[in-house]
Design a protein around this motif. Structure first.
Motif, PDB file in Angstrom:
ATOM      1  N   ASP A 132      20.819   2.979  62.211  1.00 45.68           N
ATOM      2  CA  ASP A 132      20.648   2.951  60.753  1.00 45.68           C
ATOM      3  C   ASP A 132      21.823   3.564  59.997  1.00 45.68           C
ATOM      4  N   GLY A 133      22.837   3.993  60.746  1.00 49.13           N
ATOM      5  CA  GLY A 133      24.048   4.514  60.100  1.00 49.13           C
ATOM      6  C   GLY A 133      23.841   5.818  59.342  1.00 49.13           C
ATOM      7  N   VAL A 134      22.708   6.509  59.598  1.00 52.60           N
ATOM      8  CA  VAL A 134      22.440   7.761  58.872  1.00 52.60           C
ATOM      9  C   VAL A 134      22.844   8.943  59.748  1.00 52.60           C
ATOM     10  N   GLY A 135      23.716   9.809  59.223  1.00 56.56           N
ATOM     11  CA  GLY A 135      24.105  10.998  59.973  1.00 56.56           C
ATOM     12  C   GLY A 135      25.608  11.099  60.112  1.00 56.56           C
ATOM     13  N   THR A 136      26.043  12.163  60.768  1.00 56.83           N
ATOM     14  CA  THR A 136      27.472  12.402  60.965  1.00 56.83           C
ATOM     15  C   THR A 136      27.897  11.801  62.301  1.00 56.83           C
ATOM     16  N   PRO A 137      28.766  10.777  62.275  1.00 56.40           N
ATOM     17  CA  PRO A 137      29.127  10.106  63.536  1.00 56.40           C
ATOM     18  C   PRO A 137      29.866  11.043  64.501  1.00 56.40           C
ATOM     19  N   ILE A 138      29.558  10.911  65.773  1.00 54.88           N
ATOM     20  CA  ILE A 138      30.287  11.639  66.817  1.00 54.88           C
ATOM     21  C   ILE A 138      30.507  10.699  68.002  1.00 54.88           C
ATOM     22  N   LEU A 139      31.459  11.081  68.828  1.00 56.50           N
ATOM     23  CA  LEU A 139      31.684  10.377  70.093  1.00 56.50           C
ATOM     24  C   LEU A 139      31.170  11.269  71.218  1.00 56.50           C
ATOM     25  N   VAL A 140      30.427  10.702  72.148  1.00 56.73           N
ATOM     26  CA  VAL A 140      30.036  11.435  73.357  1.00 56.73           C
ATOM     27  C   VAL A 140      30.752  10.762  74.511  1.00 56.73           C
ATOM     28  N   GLU A 141      31.461  11.544  75.284  1.00 53.57           N
ATOM     29  CA  GLU A 141      32.303  10.959  76.322  1.00 53.57           C
ATOM     30  C   GLU A 141      32.289  11.847  77.554  1.00 53.57           C
ATOM     31  N   GLY A 142      32.299  11.236  78.725  1.00 54.22           N
ATOM     32  CA  GLY A 142      32.316  12.069  79.915  1.00 54.22           C
ATOM     33  C   GLY A 142      32.334  11.263  81.196  1.00 54.22           C
ATOM     34  N   TRP A 194      31.074   6.459  77.668  1.00 50.12           N
ATOM     35  CA  TRP A 194      31.221   6.944  76.294  1.00 50.12           C
ATOM     36  C   TRP A 194      30.363   6.122  75.360  1.00 50.12           C
ATOM     37  N   PHE A 195      29.907   6.778  74.317  1.00 54.97           N
ATOM     38  CA  PHE A 195      29.111   6.064  73.305  1.00 54.97           C
ATOM     39  C   PHE A 195      29.213   6.790  71.979  1.00 54.97           C
ATOM     40  N   LEU A 196      28.861   6.060  70.941  1.00 55.26           N
ATOM     41  CA  LEU A 196      28.854   6.640  69.597  1.00 55.26           C
ATOM     42  C   LEU A 196      27.423   6.977  69.214  1.00 55.26           C
ATOM     43  N   THR A 197      27.286   8.059  68.465  1.00 57.90           N
ATOM     44  CA  THR A 197      25.967   8.442  67.973  1.00 57.90           C
ATOM     45  C   THR A 197      26.172   9.297  66.728  1.00 57.90           C
ATOM     46  N   VAL A 198      25.134  10.030  66.312  1.00 54.57           N
ATOM     47  CA  VAL A 198      25.310  10.980  65.216  1.00 54.57           C
ATOM     48  C   VAL A 198      24.967  12.368  65.736  1.00 54.57           C
ATOM     49  N   ASP A 273      43.358  12.034  65.726  1.00 50.24           N
ATOM     50  CA  ASP A 273      44.178  11.024  66.396  1.00 50.24           C
ATOM     51  C   ASP A 273      43.806   9.670  65.780  1.00 50.24           C
ATOM     52  N   ALA A 274      44.662   9.217  64.868  1.00 52.04           N
ATOM     53  CA  ALA A 274      44.344   8.017  64.096  1.00 52.04           C
ATOM     54  C   ALA A 274      44.103   6.810  65.003  1.00 52.04           C
ATOM     55  N   GLN A 275      44.912   6.707  66.088  1.00 51.40           N
ATOM     56  CA  GLN A 275      44.774   5.568  67.003  1.00 51.40           C
ATOM     57  C   GLN A 275      43.414   5.598  67.710  1.00 51.40           C
ATOM     58  N   ALA A 276      43.061   6.820  68.211  1.00 45.54           N
ATOM     59  CA  ALA A 276      41.773   6.951  68.902  1.00 45.54           C
ATOM     60  C   ALA A 276      40.635   6.659  67.926  1.00 45.54           C
ATOM     61  N   ALA A 277      40.749   7.178  66.698  1.00 38.17           N
ATOM     62  CA  ALA A 277      39.701   6.951  65.691  1.00 38.17           C
ATOM     63  C   ALA A 277      39.520   5.453  65.462  1.00 38.17           C
ATOM     64  N   GLY A 281      36.334   3.154  66.115  1.00 38.57           N
ATOM     65  CA  GLY A 281      35.729   2.755  64.835  1.00 38.57           C
ATOM     66  C   GLY A 281      35.235   3.944  64.039  1.00 38.57           C
ATOM     67  N   LEU A 282      35.903   5.095  64.205  1.00 37.48           N
ATOM     68  CA  LEU A 282      35.488   6.304  63.486  1.00 37.48           C
ATOM     69  C   LEU A 282      36.562   6.699  62.486  1.00 37.48           C
ATOM     70  N   ALA A 283      36.166   7.482  61.480  1.00 39.87           N
ATOM     71  CA  ALA A 283      37.162   8.017  60.539  1.00 39.87           C
ATOM     72  C   ALA A 283      37.922   9.135  61.249  1.00 39.87           C
ATOM     73  N   ASN A 284      39.184   9.266  60.944  1.00 38.06           N
ATOM     74  CA  ASN A 284      40.002  10.332  61.544  1.00 38.06           C
ATOM     75  C   ASN A 284      40.014  11.549  60.611  1.00 38.06           C
ATOM     76  N   PRO A 285      39.874  12.779  61.080  1.00 39.62           N
ATOM     77  CA  PRO A 285      39.525  13.181  62.443  1.00 39.62           C
ATOM     78  C   PRO A 285      38.025  12.988  62.707  1.00 39.62           C
ATOM     79  N   PHE A 286      37.650  13.074  63.999  1.00 40.23           N
ATOM     80  CA  PHE A 286      36.224  12.924  64.343  1.00 40.23           C
ATOM     81  C   PHE A 286      35.828  13.974  65.380  1.00 40.23           C
TER      82      PHE A 286
END
Ligand code: BEZ
Ligand code: FE
Length: 312
Positions: A132-142, A194-198, A273-277, A281-286
């Motif tokens: 639903d796009g609600v919340g502060t986006p974060i990347l989870v990676e591992g 890795w995945f995107l979430t809030v 990191d603008a390239q990583a962002a 698909g995230l705003a830089n910084p994230f």
């Protein structure tokens, strides 16, 4: 005629205060299930000791029965008030500690909780589980590794979490899309995921029932620190049910269900990191949560006896 004293049900005498436990346990001498017998005699021993220590009035005893009755009445297909009671009394985490002792370098387990949903959708690597796009986006990676540090390919990560306001999708069916903030990922050949979430937020466990009333009466709050749930599985590996907690949460030290372990606290890293962002698909910084899961190797089963041999 059989002498009553020789019967397996022979009692040490009539029930009285001094030998209450012995009298009750002797009555079950005919039990053929050794484990059941051990458990019920231990329950009897501890319950009788508790009652002798507390010396309840009749009214207090009736209030205890009423509490247990209401706890049962609160249970339904989607609400398990007895597990919640076990959680807030620390019993769930004690059972967890007994059954999943901390391995030297392996990921520790913690409570499953009531909000896991079976058959969450499979997600592609990098998918956003926030629908639903609600919340502060974060990347989870591992990565997922085995206890020897070897990457695990095709390990399965079943992920679920509350939203940025502290609610699971199943608690807000009129507000959140079904399967919001849930998904099942599979690691790549190098163990990566890795995945995107809030960013999850701390939240209150269900406290509109008898367990909530107990917490209130005890001067305890119902809150859990922010976390993301994971069930991680891999071929030949022990499955681990765990969370990632977030450093700095105000409830880390006072989790209502005692689920926090030092080894499960992660910190947000700010990635500028603008390239990583752009890639994610995230705003830089994230913000990023990075984590390695290490799973115990499942003990190898002894080979079954060869049925063609007679064993002599
Ligand atoms: C949970 O983290 O989802 C949870 C765990 C125990 C009780 C209530 C909620
Ligand atoms: Fe939770």
């Amino acid at each position: 005629m059989t002498d009553l004293k020789d019967s397996p049900f022979a009692s040490p005498g009539y029930f009285n205060m001094d030998q209450s436990e012995a009298v009750v346990n002797a009555r079950a001498a005919g039990c053929t299930d050794a484990r059941l017998s051990q458990i019920v005699s231990s329950v009897t021993r501890h319950l009788h000791a508790l009652v002798k220590e507390v010396q309840p009035t009749i009214e207090e005893w009736a209030a205890a029965i009423d509490f247990l009755t209401r706890t049962g009445q609160m249970c339904s297909d989607w609400r398990q008030e007895y597990i919640l009671l076990s959680d807030v009394l620390g019993v769930s985490m004690l059972v967890d500690a007994i059954n999943s002792p901390a391995g030297a370098q392996t990921t520790e387990s913690t409570v499953l909780g009531p909000f896991h949903v079976a058959n969450a959708p499979a997600r592609a690597m990098g998918d956003n589980i926030c629908l639903d796009g609600v919340g502060t986006p974060i990347l989870v990676e591992g990565r997922v590794l085995d206890e020897d540090g070897q990457p695990v390919e095709a390990a399965e990560l079943d992920v679920w979490q509350a939203n940025g306001e502290g609610f699971y999708d199943v608690q807000q069916q009129d507000l959140q899309p079904p399967m919001n903030l849930r998904g099942v990922f599979r690691t790549q050949a190098d163990g990566h995921f890795w995945f995107l979430t809030v960013a999850p937020k701390h939240y209150a466990i269900p406290h509109d029932g008898p367990v909530g009333q107990l917490l209130l009466a005890l001067g305890r709050h119902p809150n859990r620190p922010a976390h993301i749930h994971f069930i991680v599985k891999g071929p030949g590996l022990e499955t681990v049910t765990t969370h990632l907690f977030v450093e700095g949460d105000p409830y880390l030290q006072s989790d209502a269900v005692f689920g926090v372990k030092d080894s499960l606290i992660a910190s947000y890293v700010t990635v500028d990191d603008a390239q990583a962002a752009k890639t994610f698909g995230l705003a830089n910084p994230f913000s990023k949560l990075q984590w390695e899961f290490r799973l115990k190797l499942r003990p190898k089963r002894a080979d079954k006896a060869d049925p063609t041999k007679d064993g002599n």
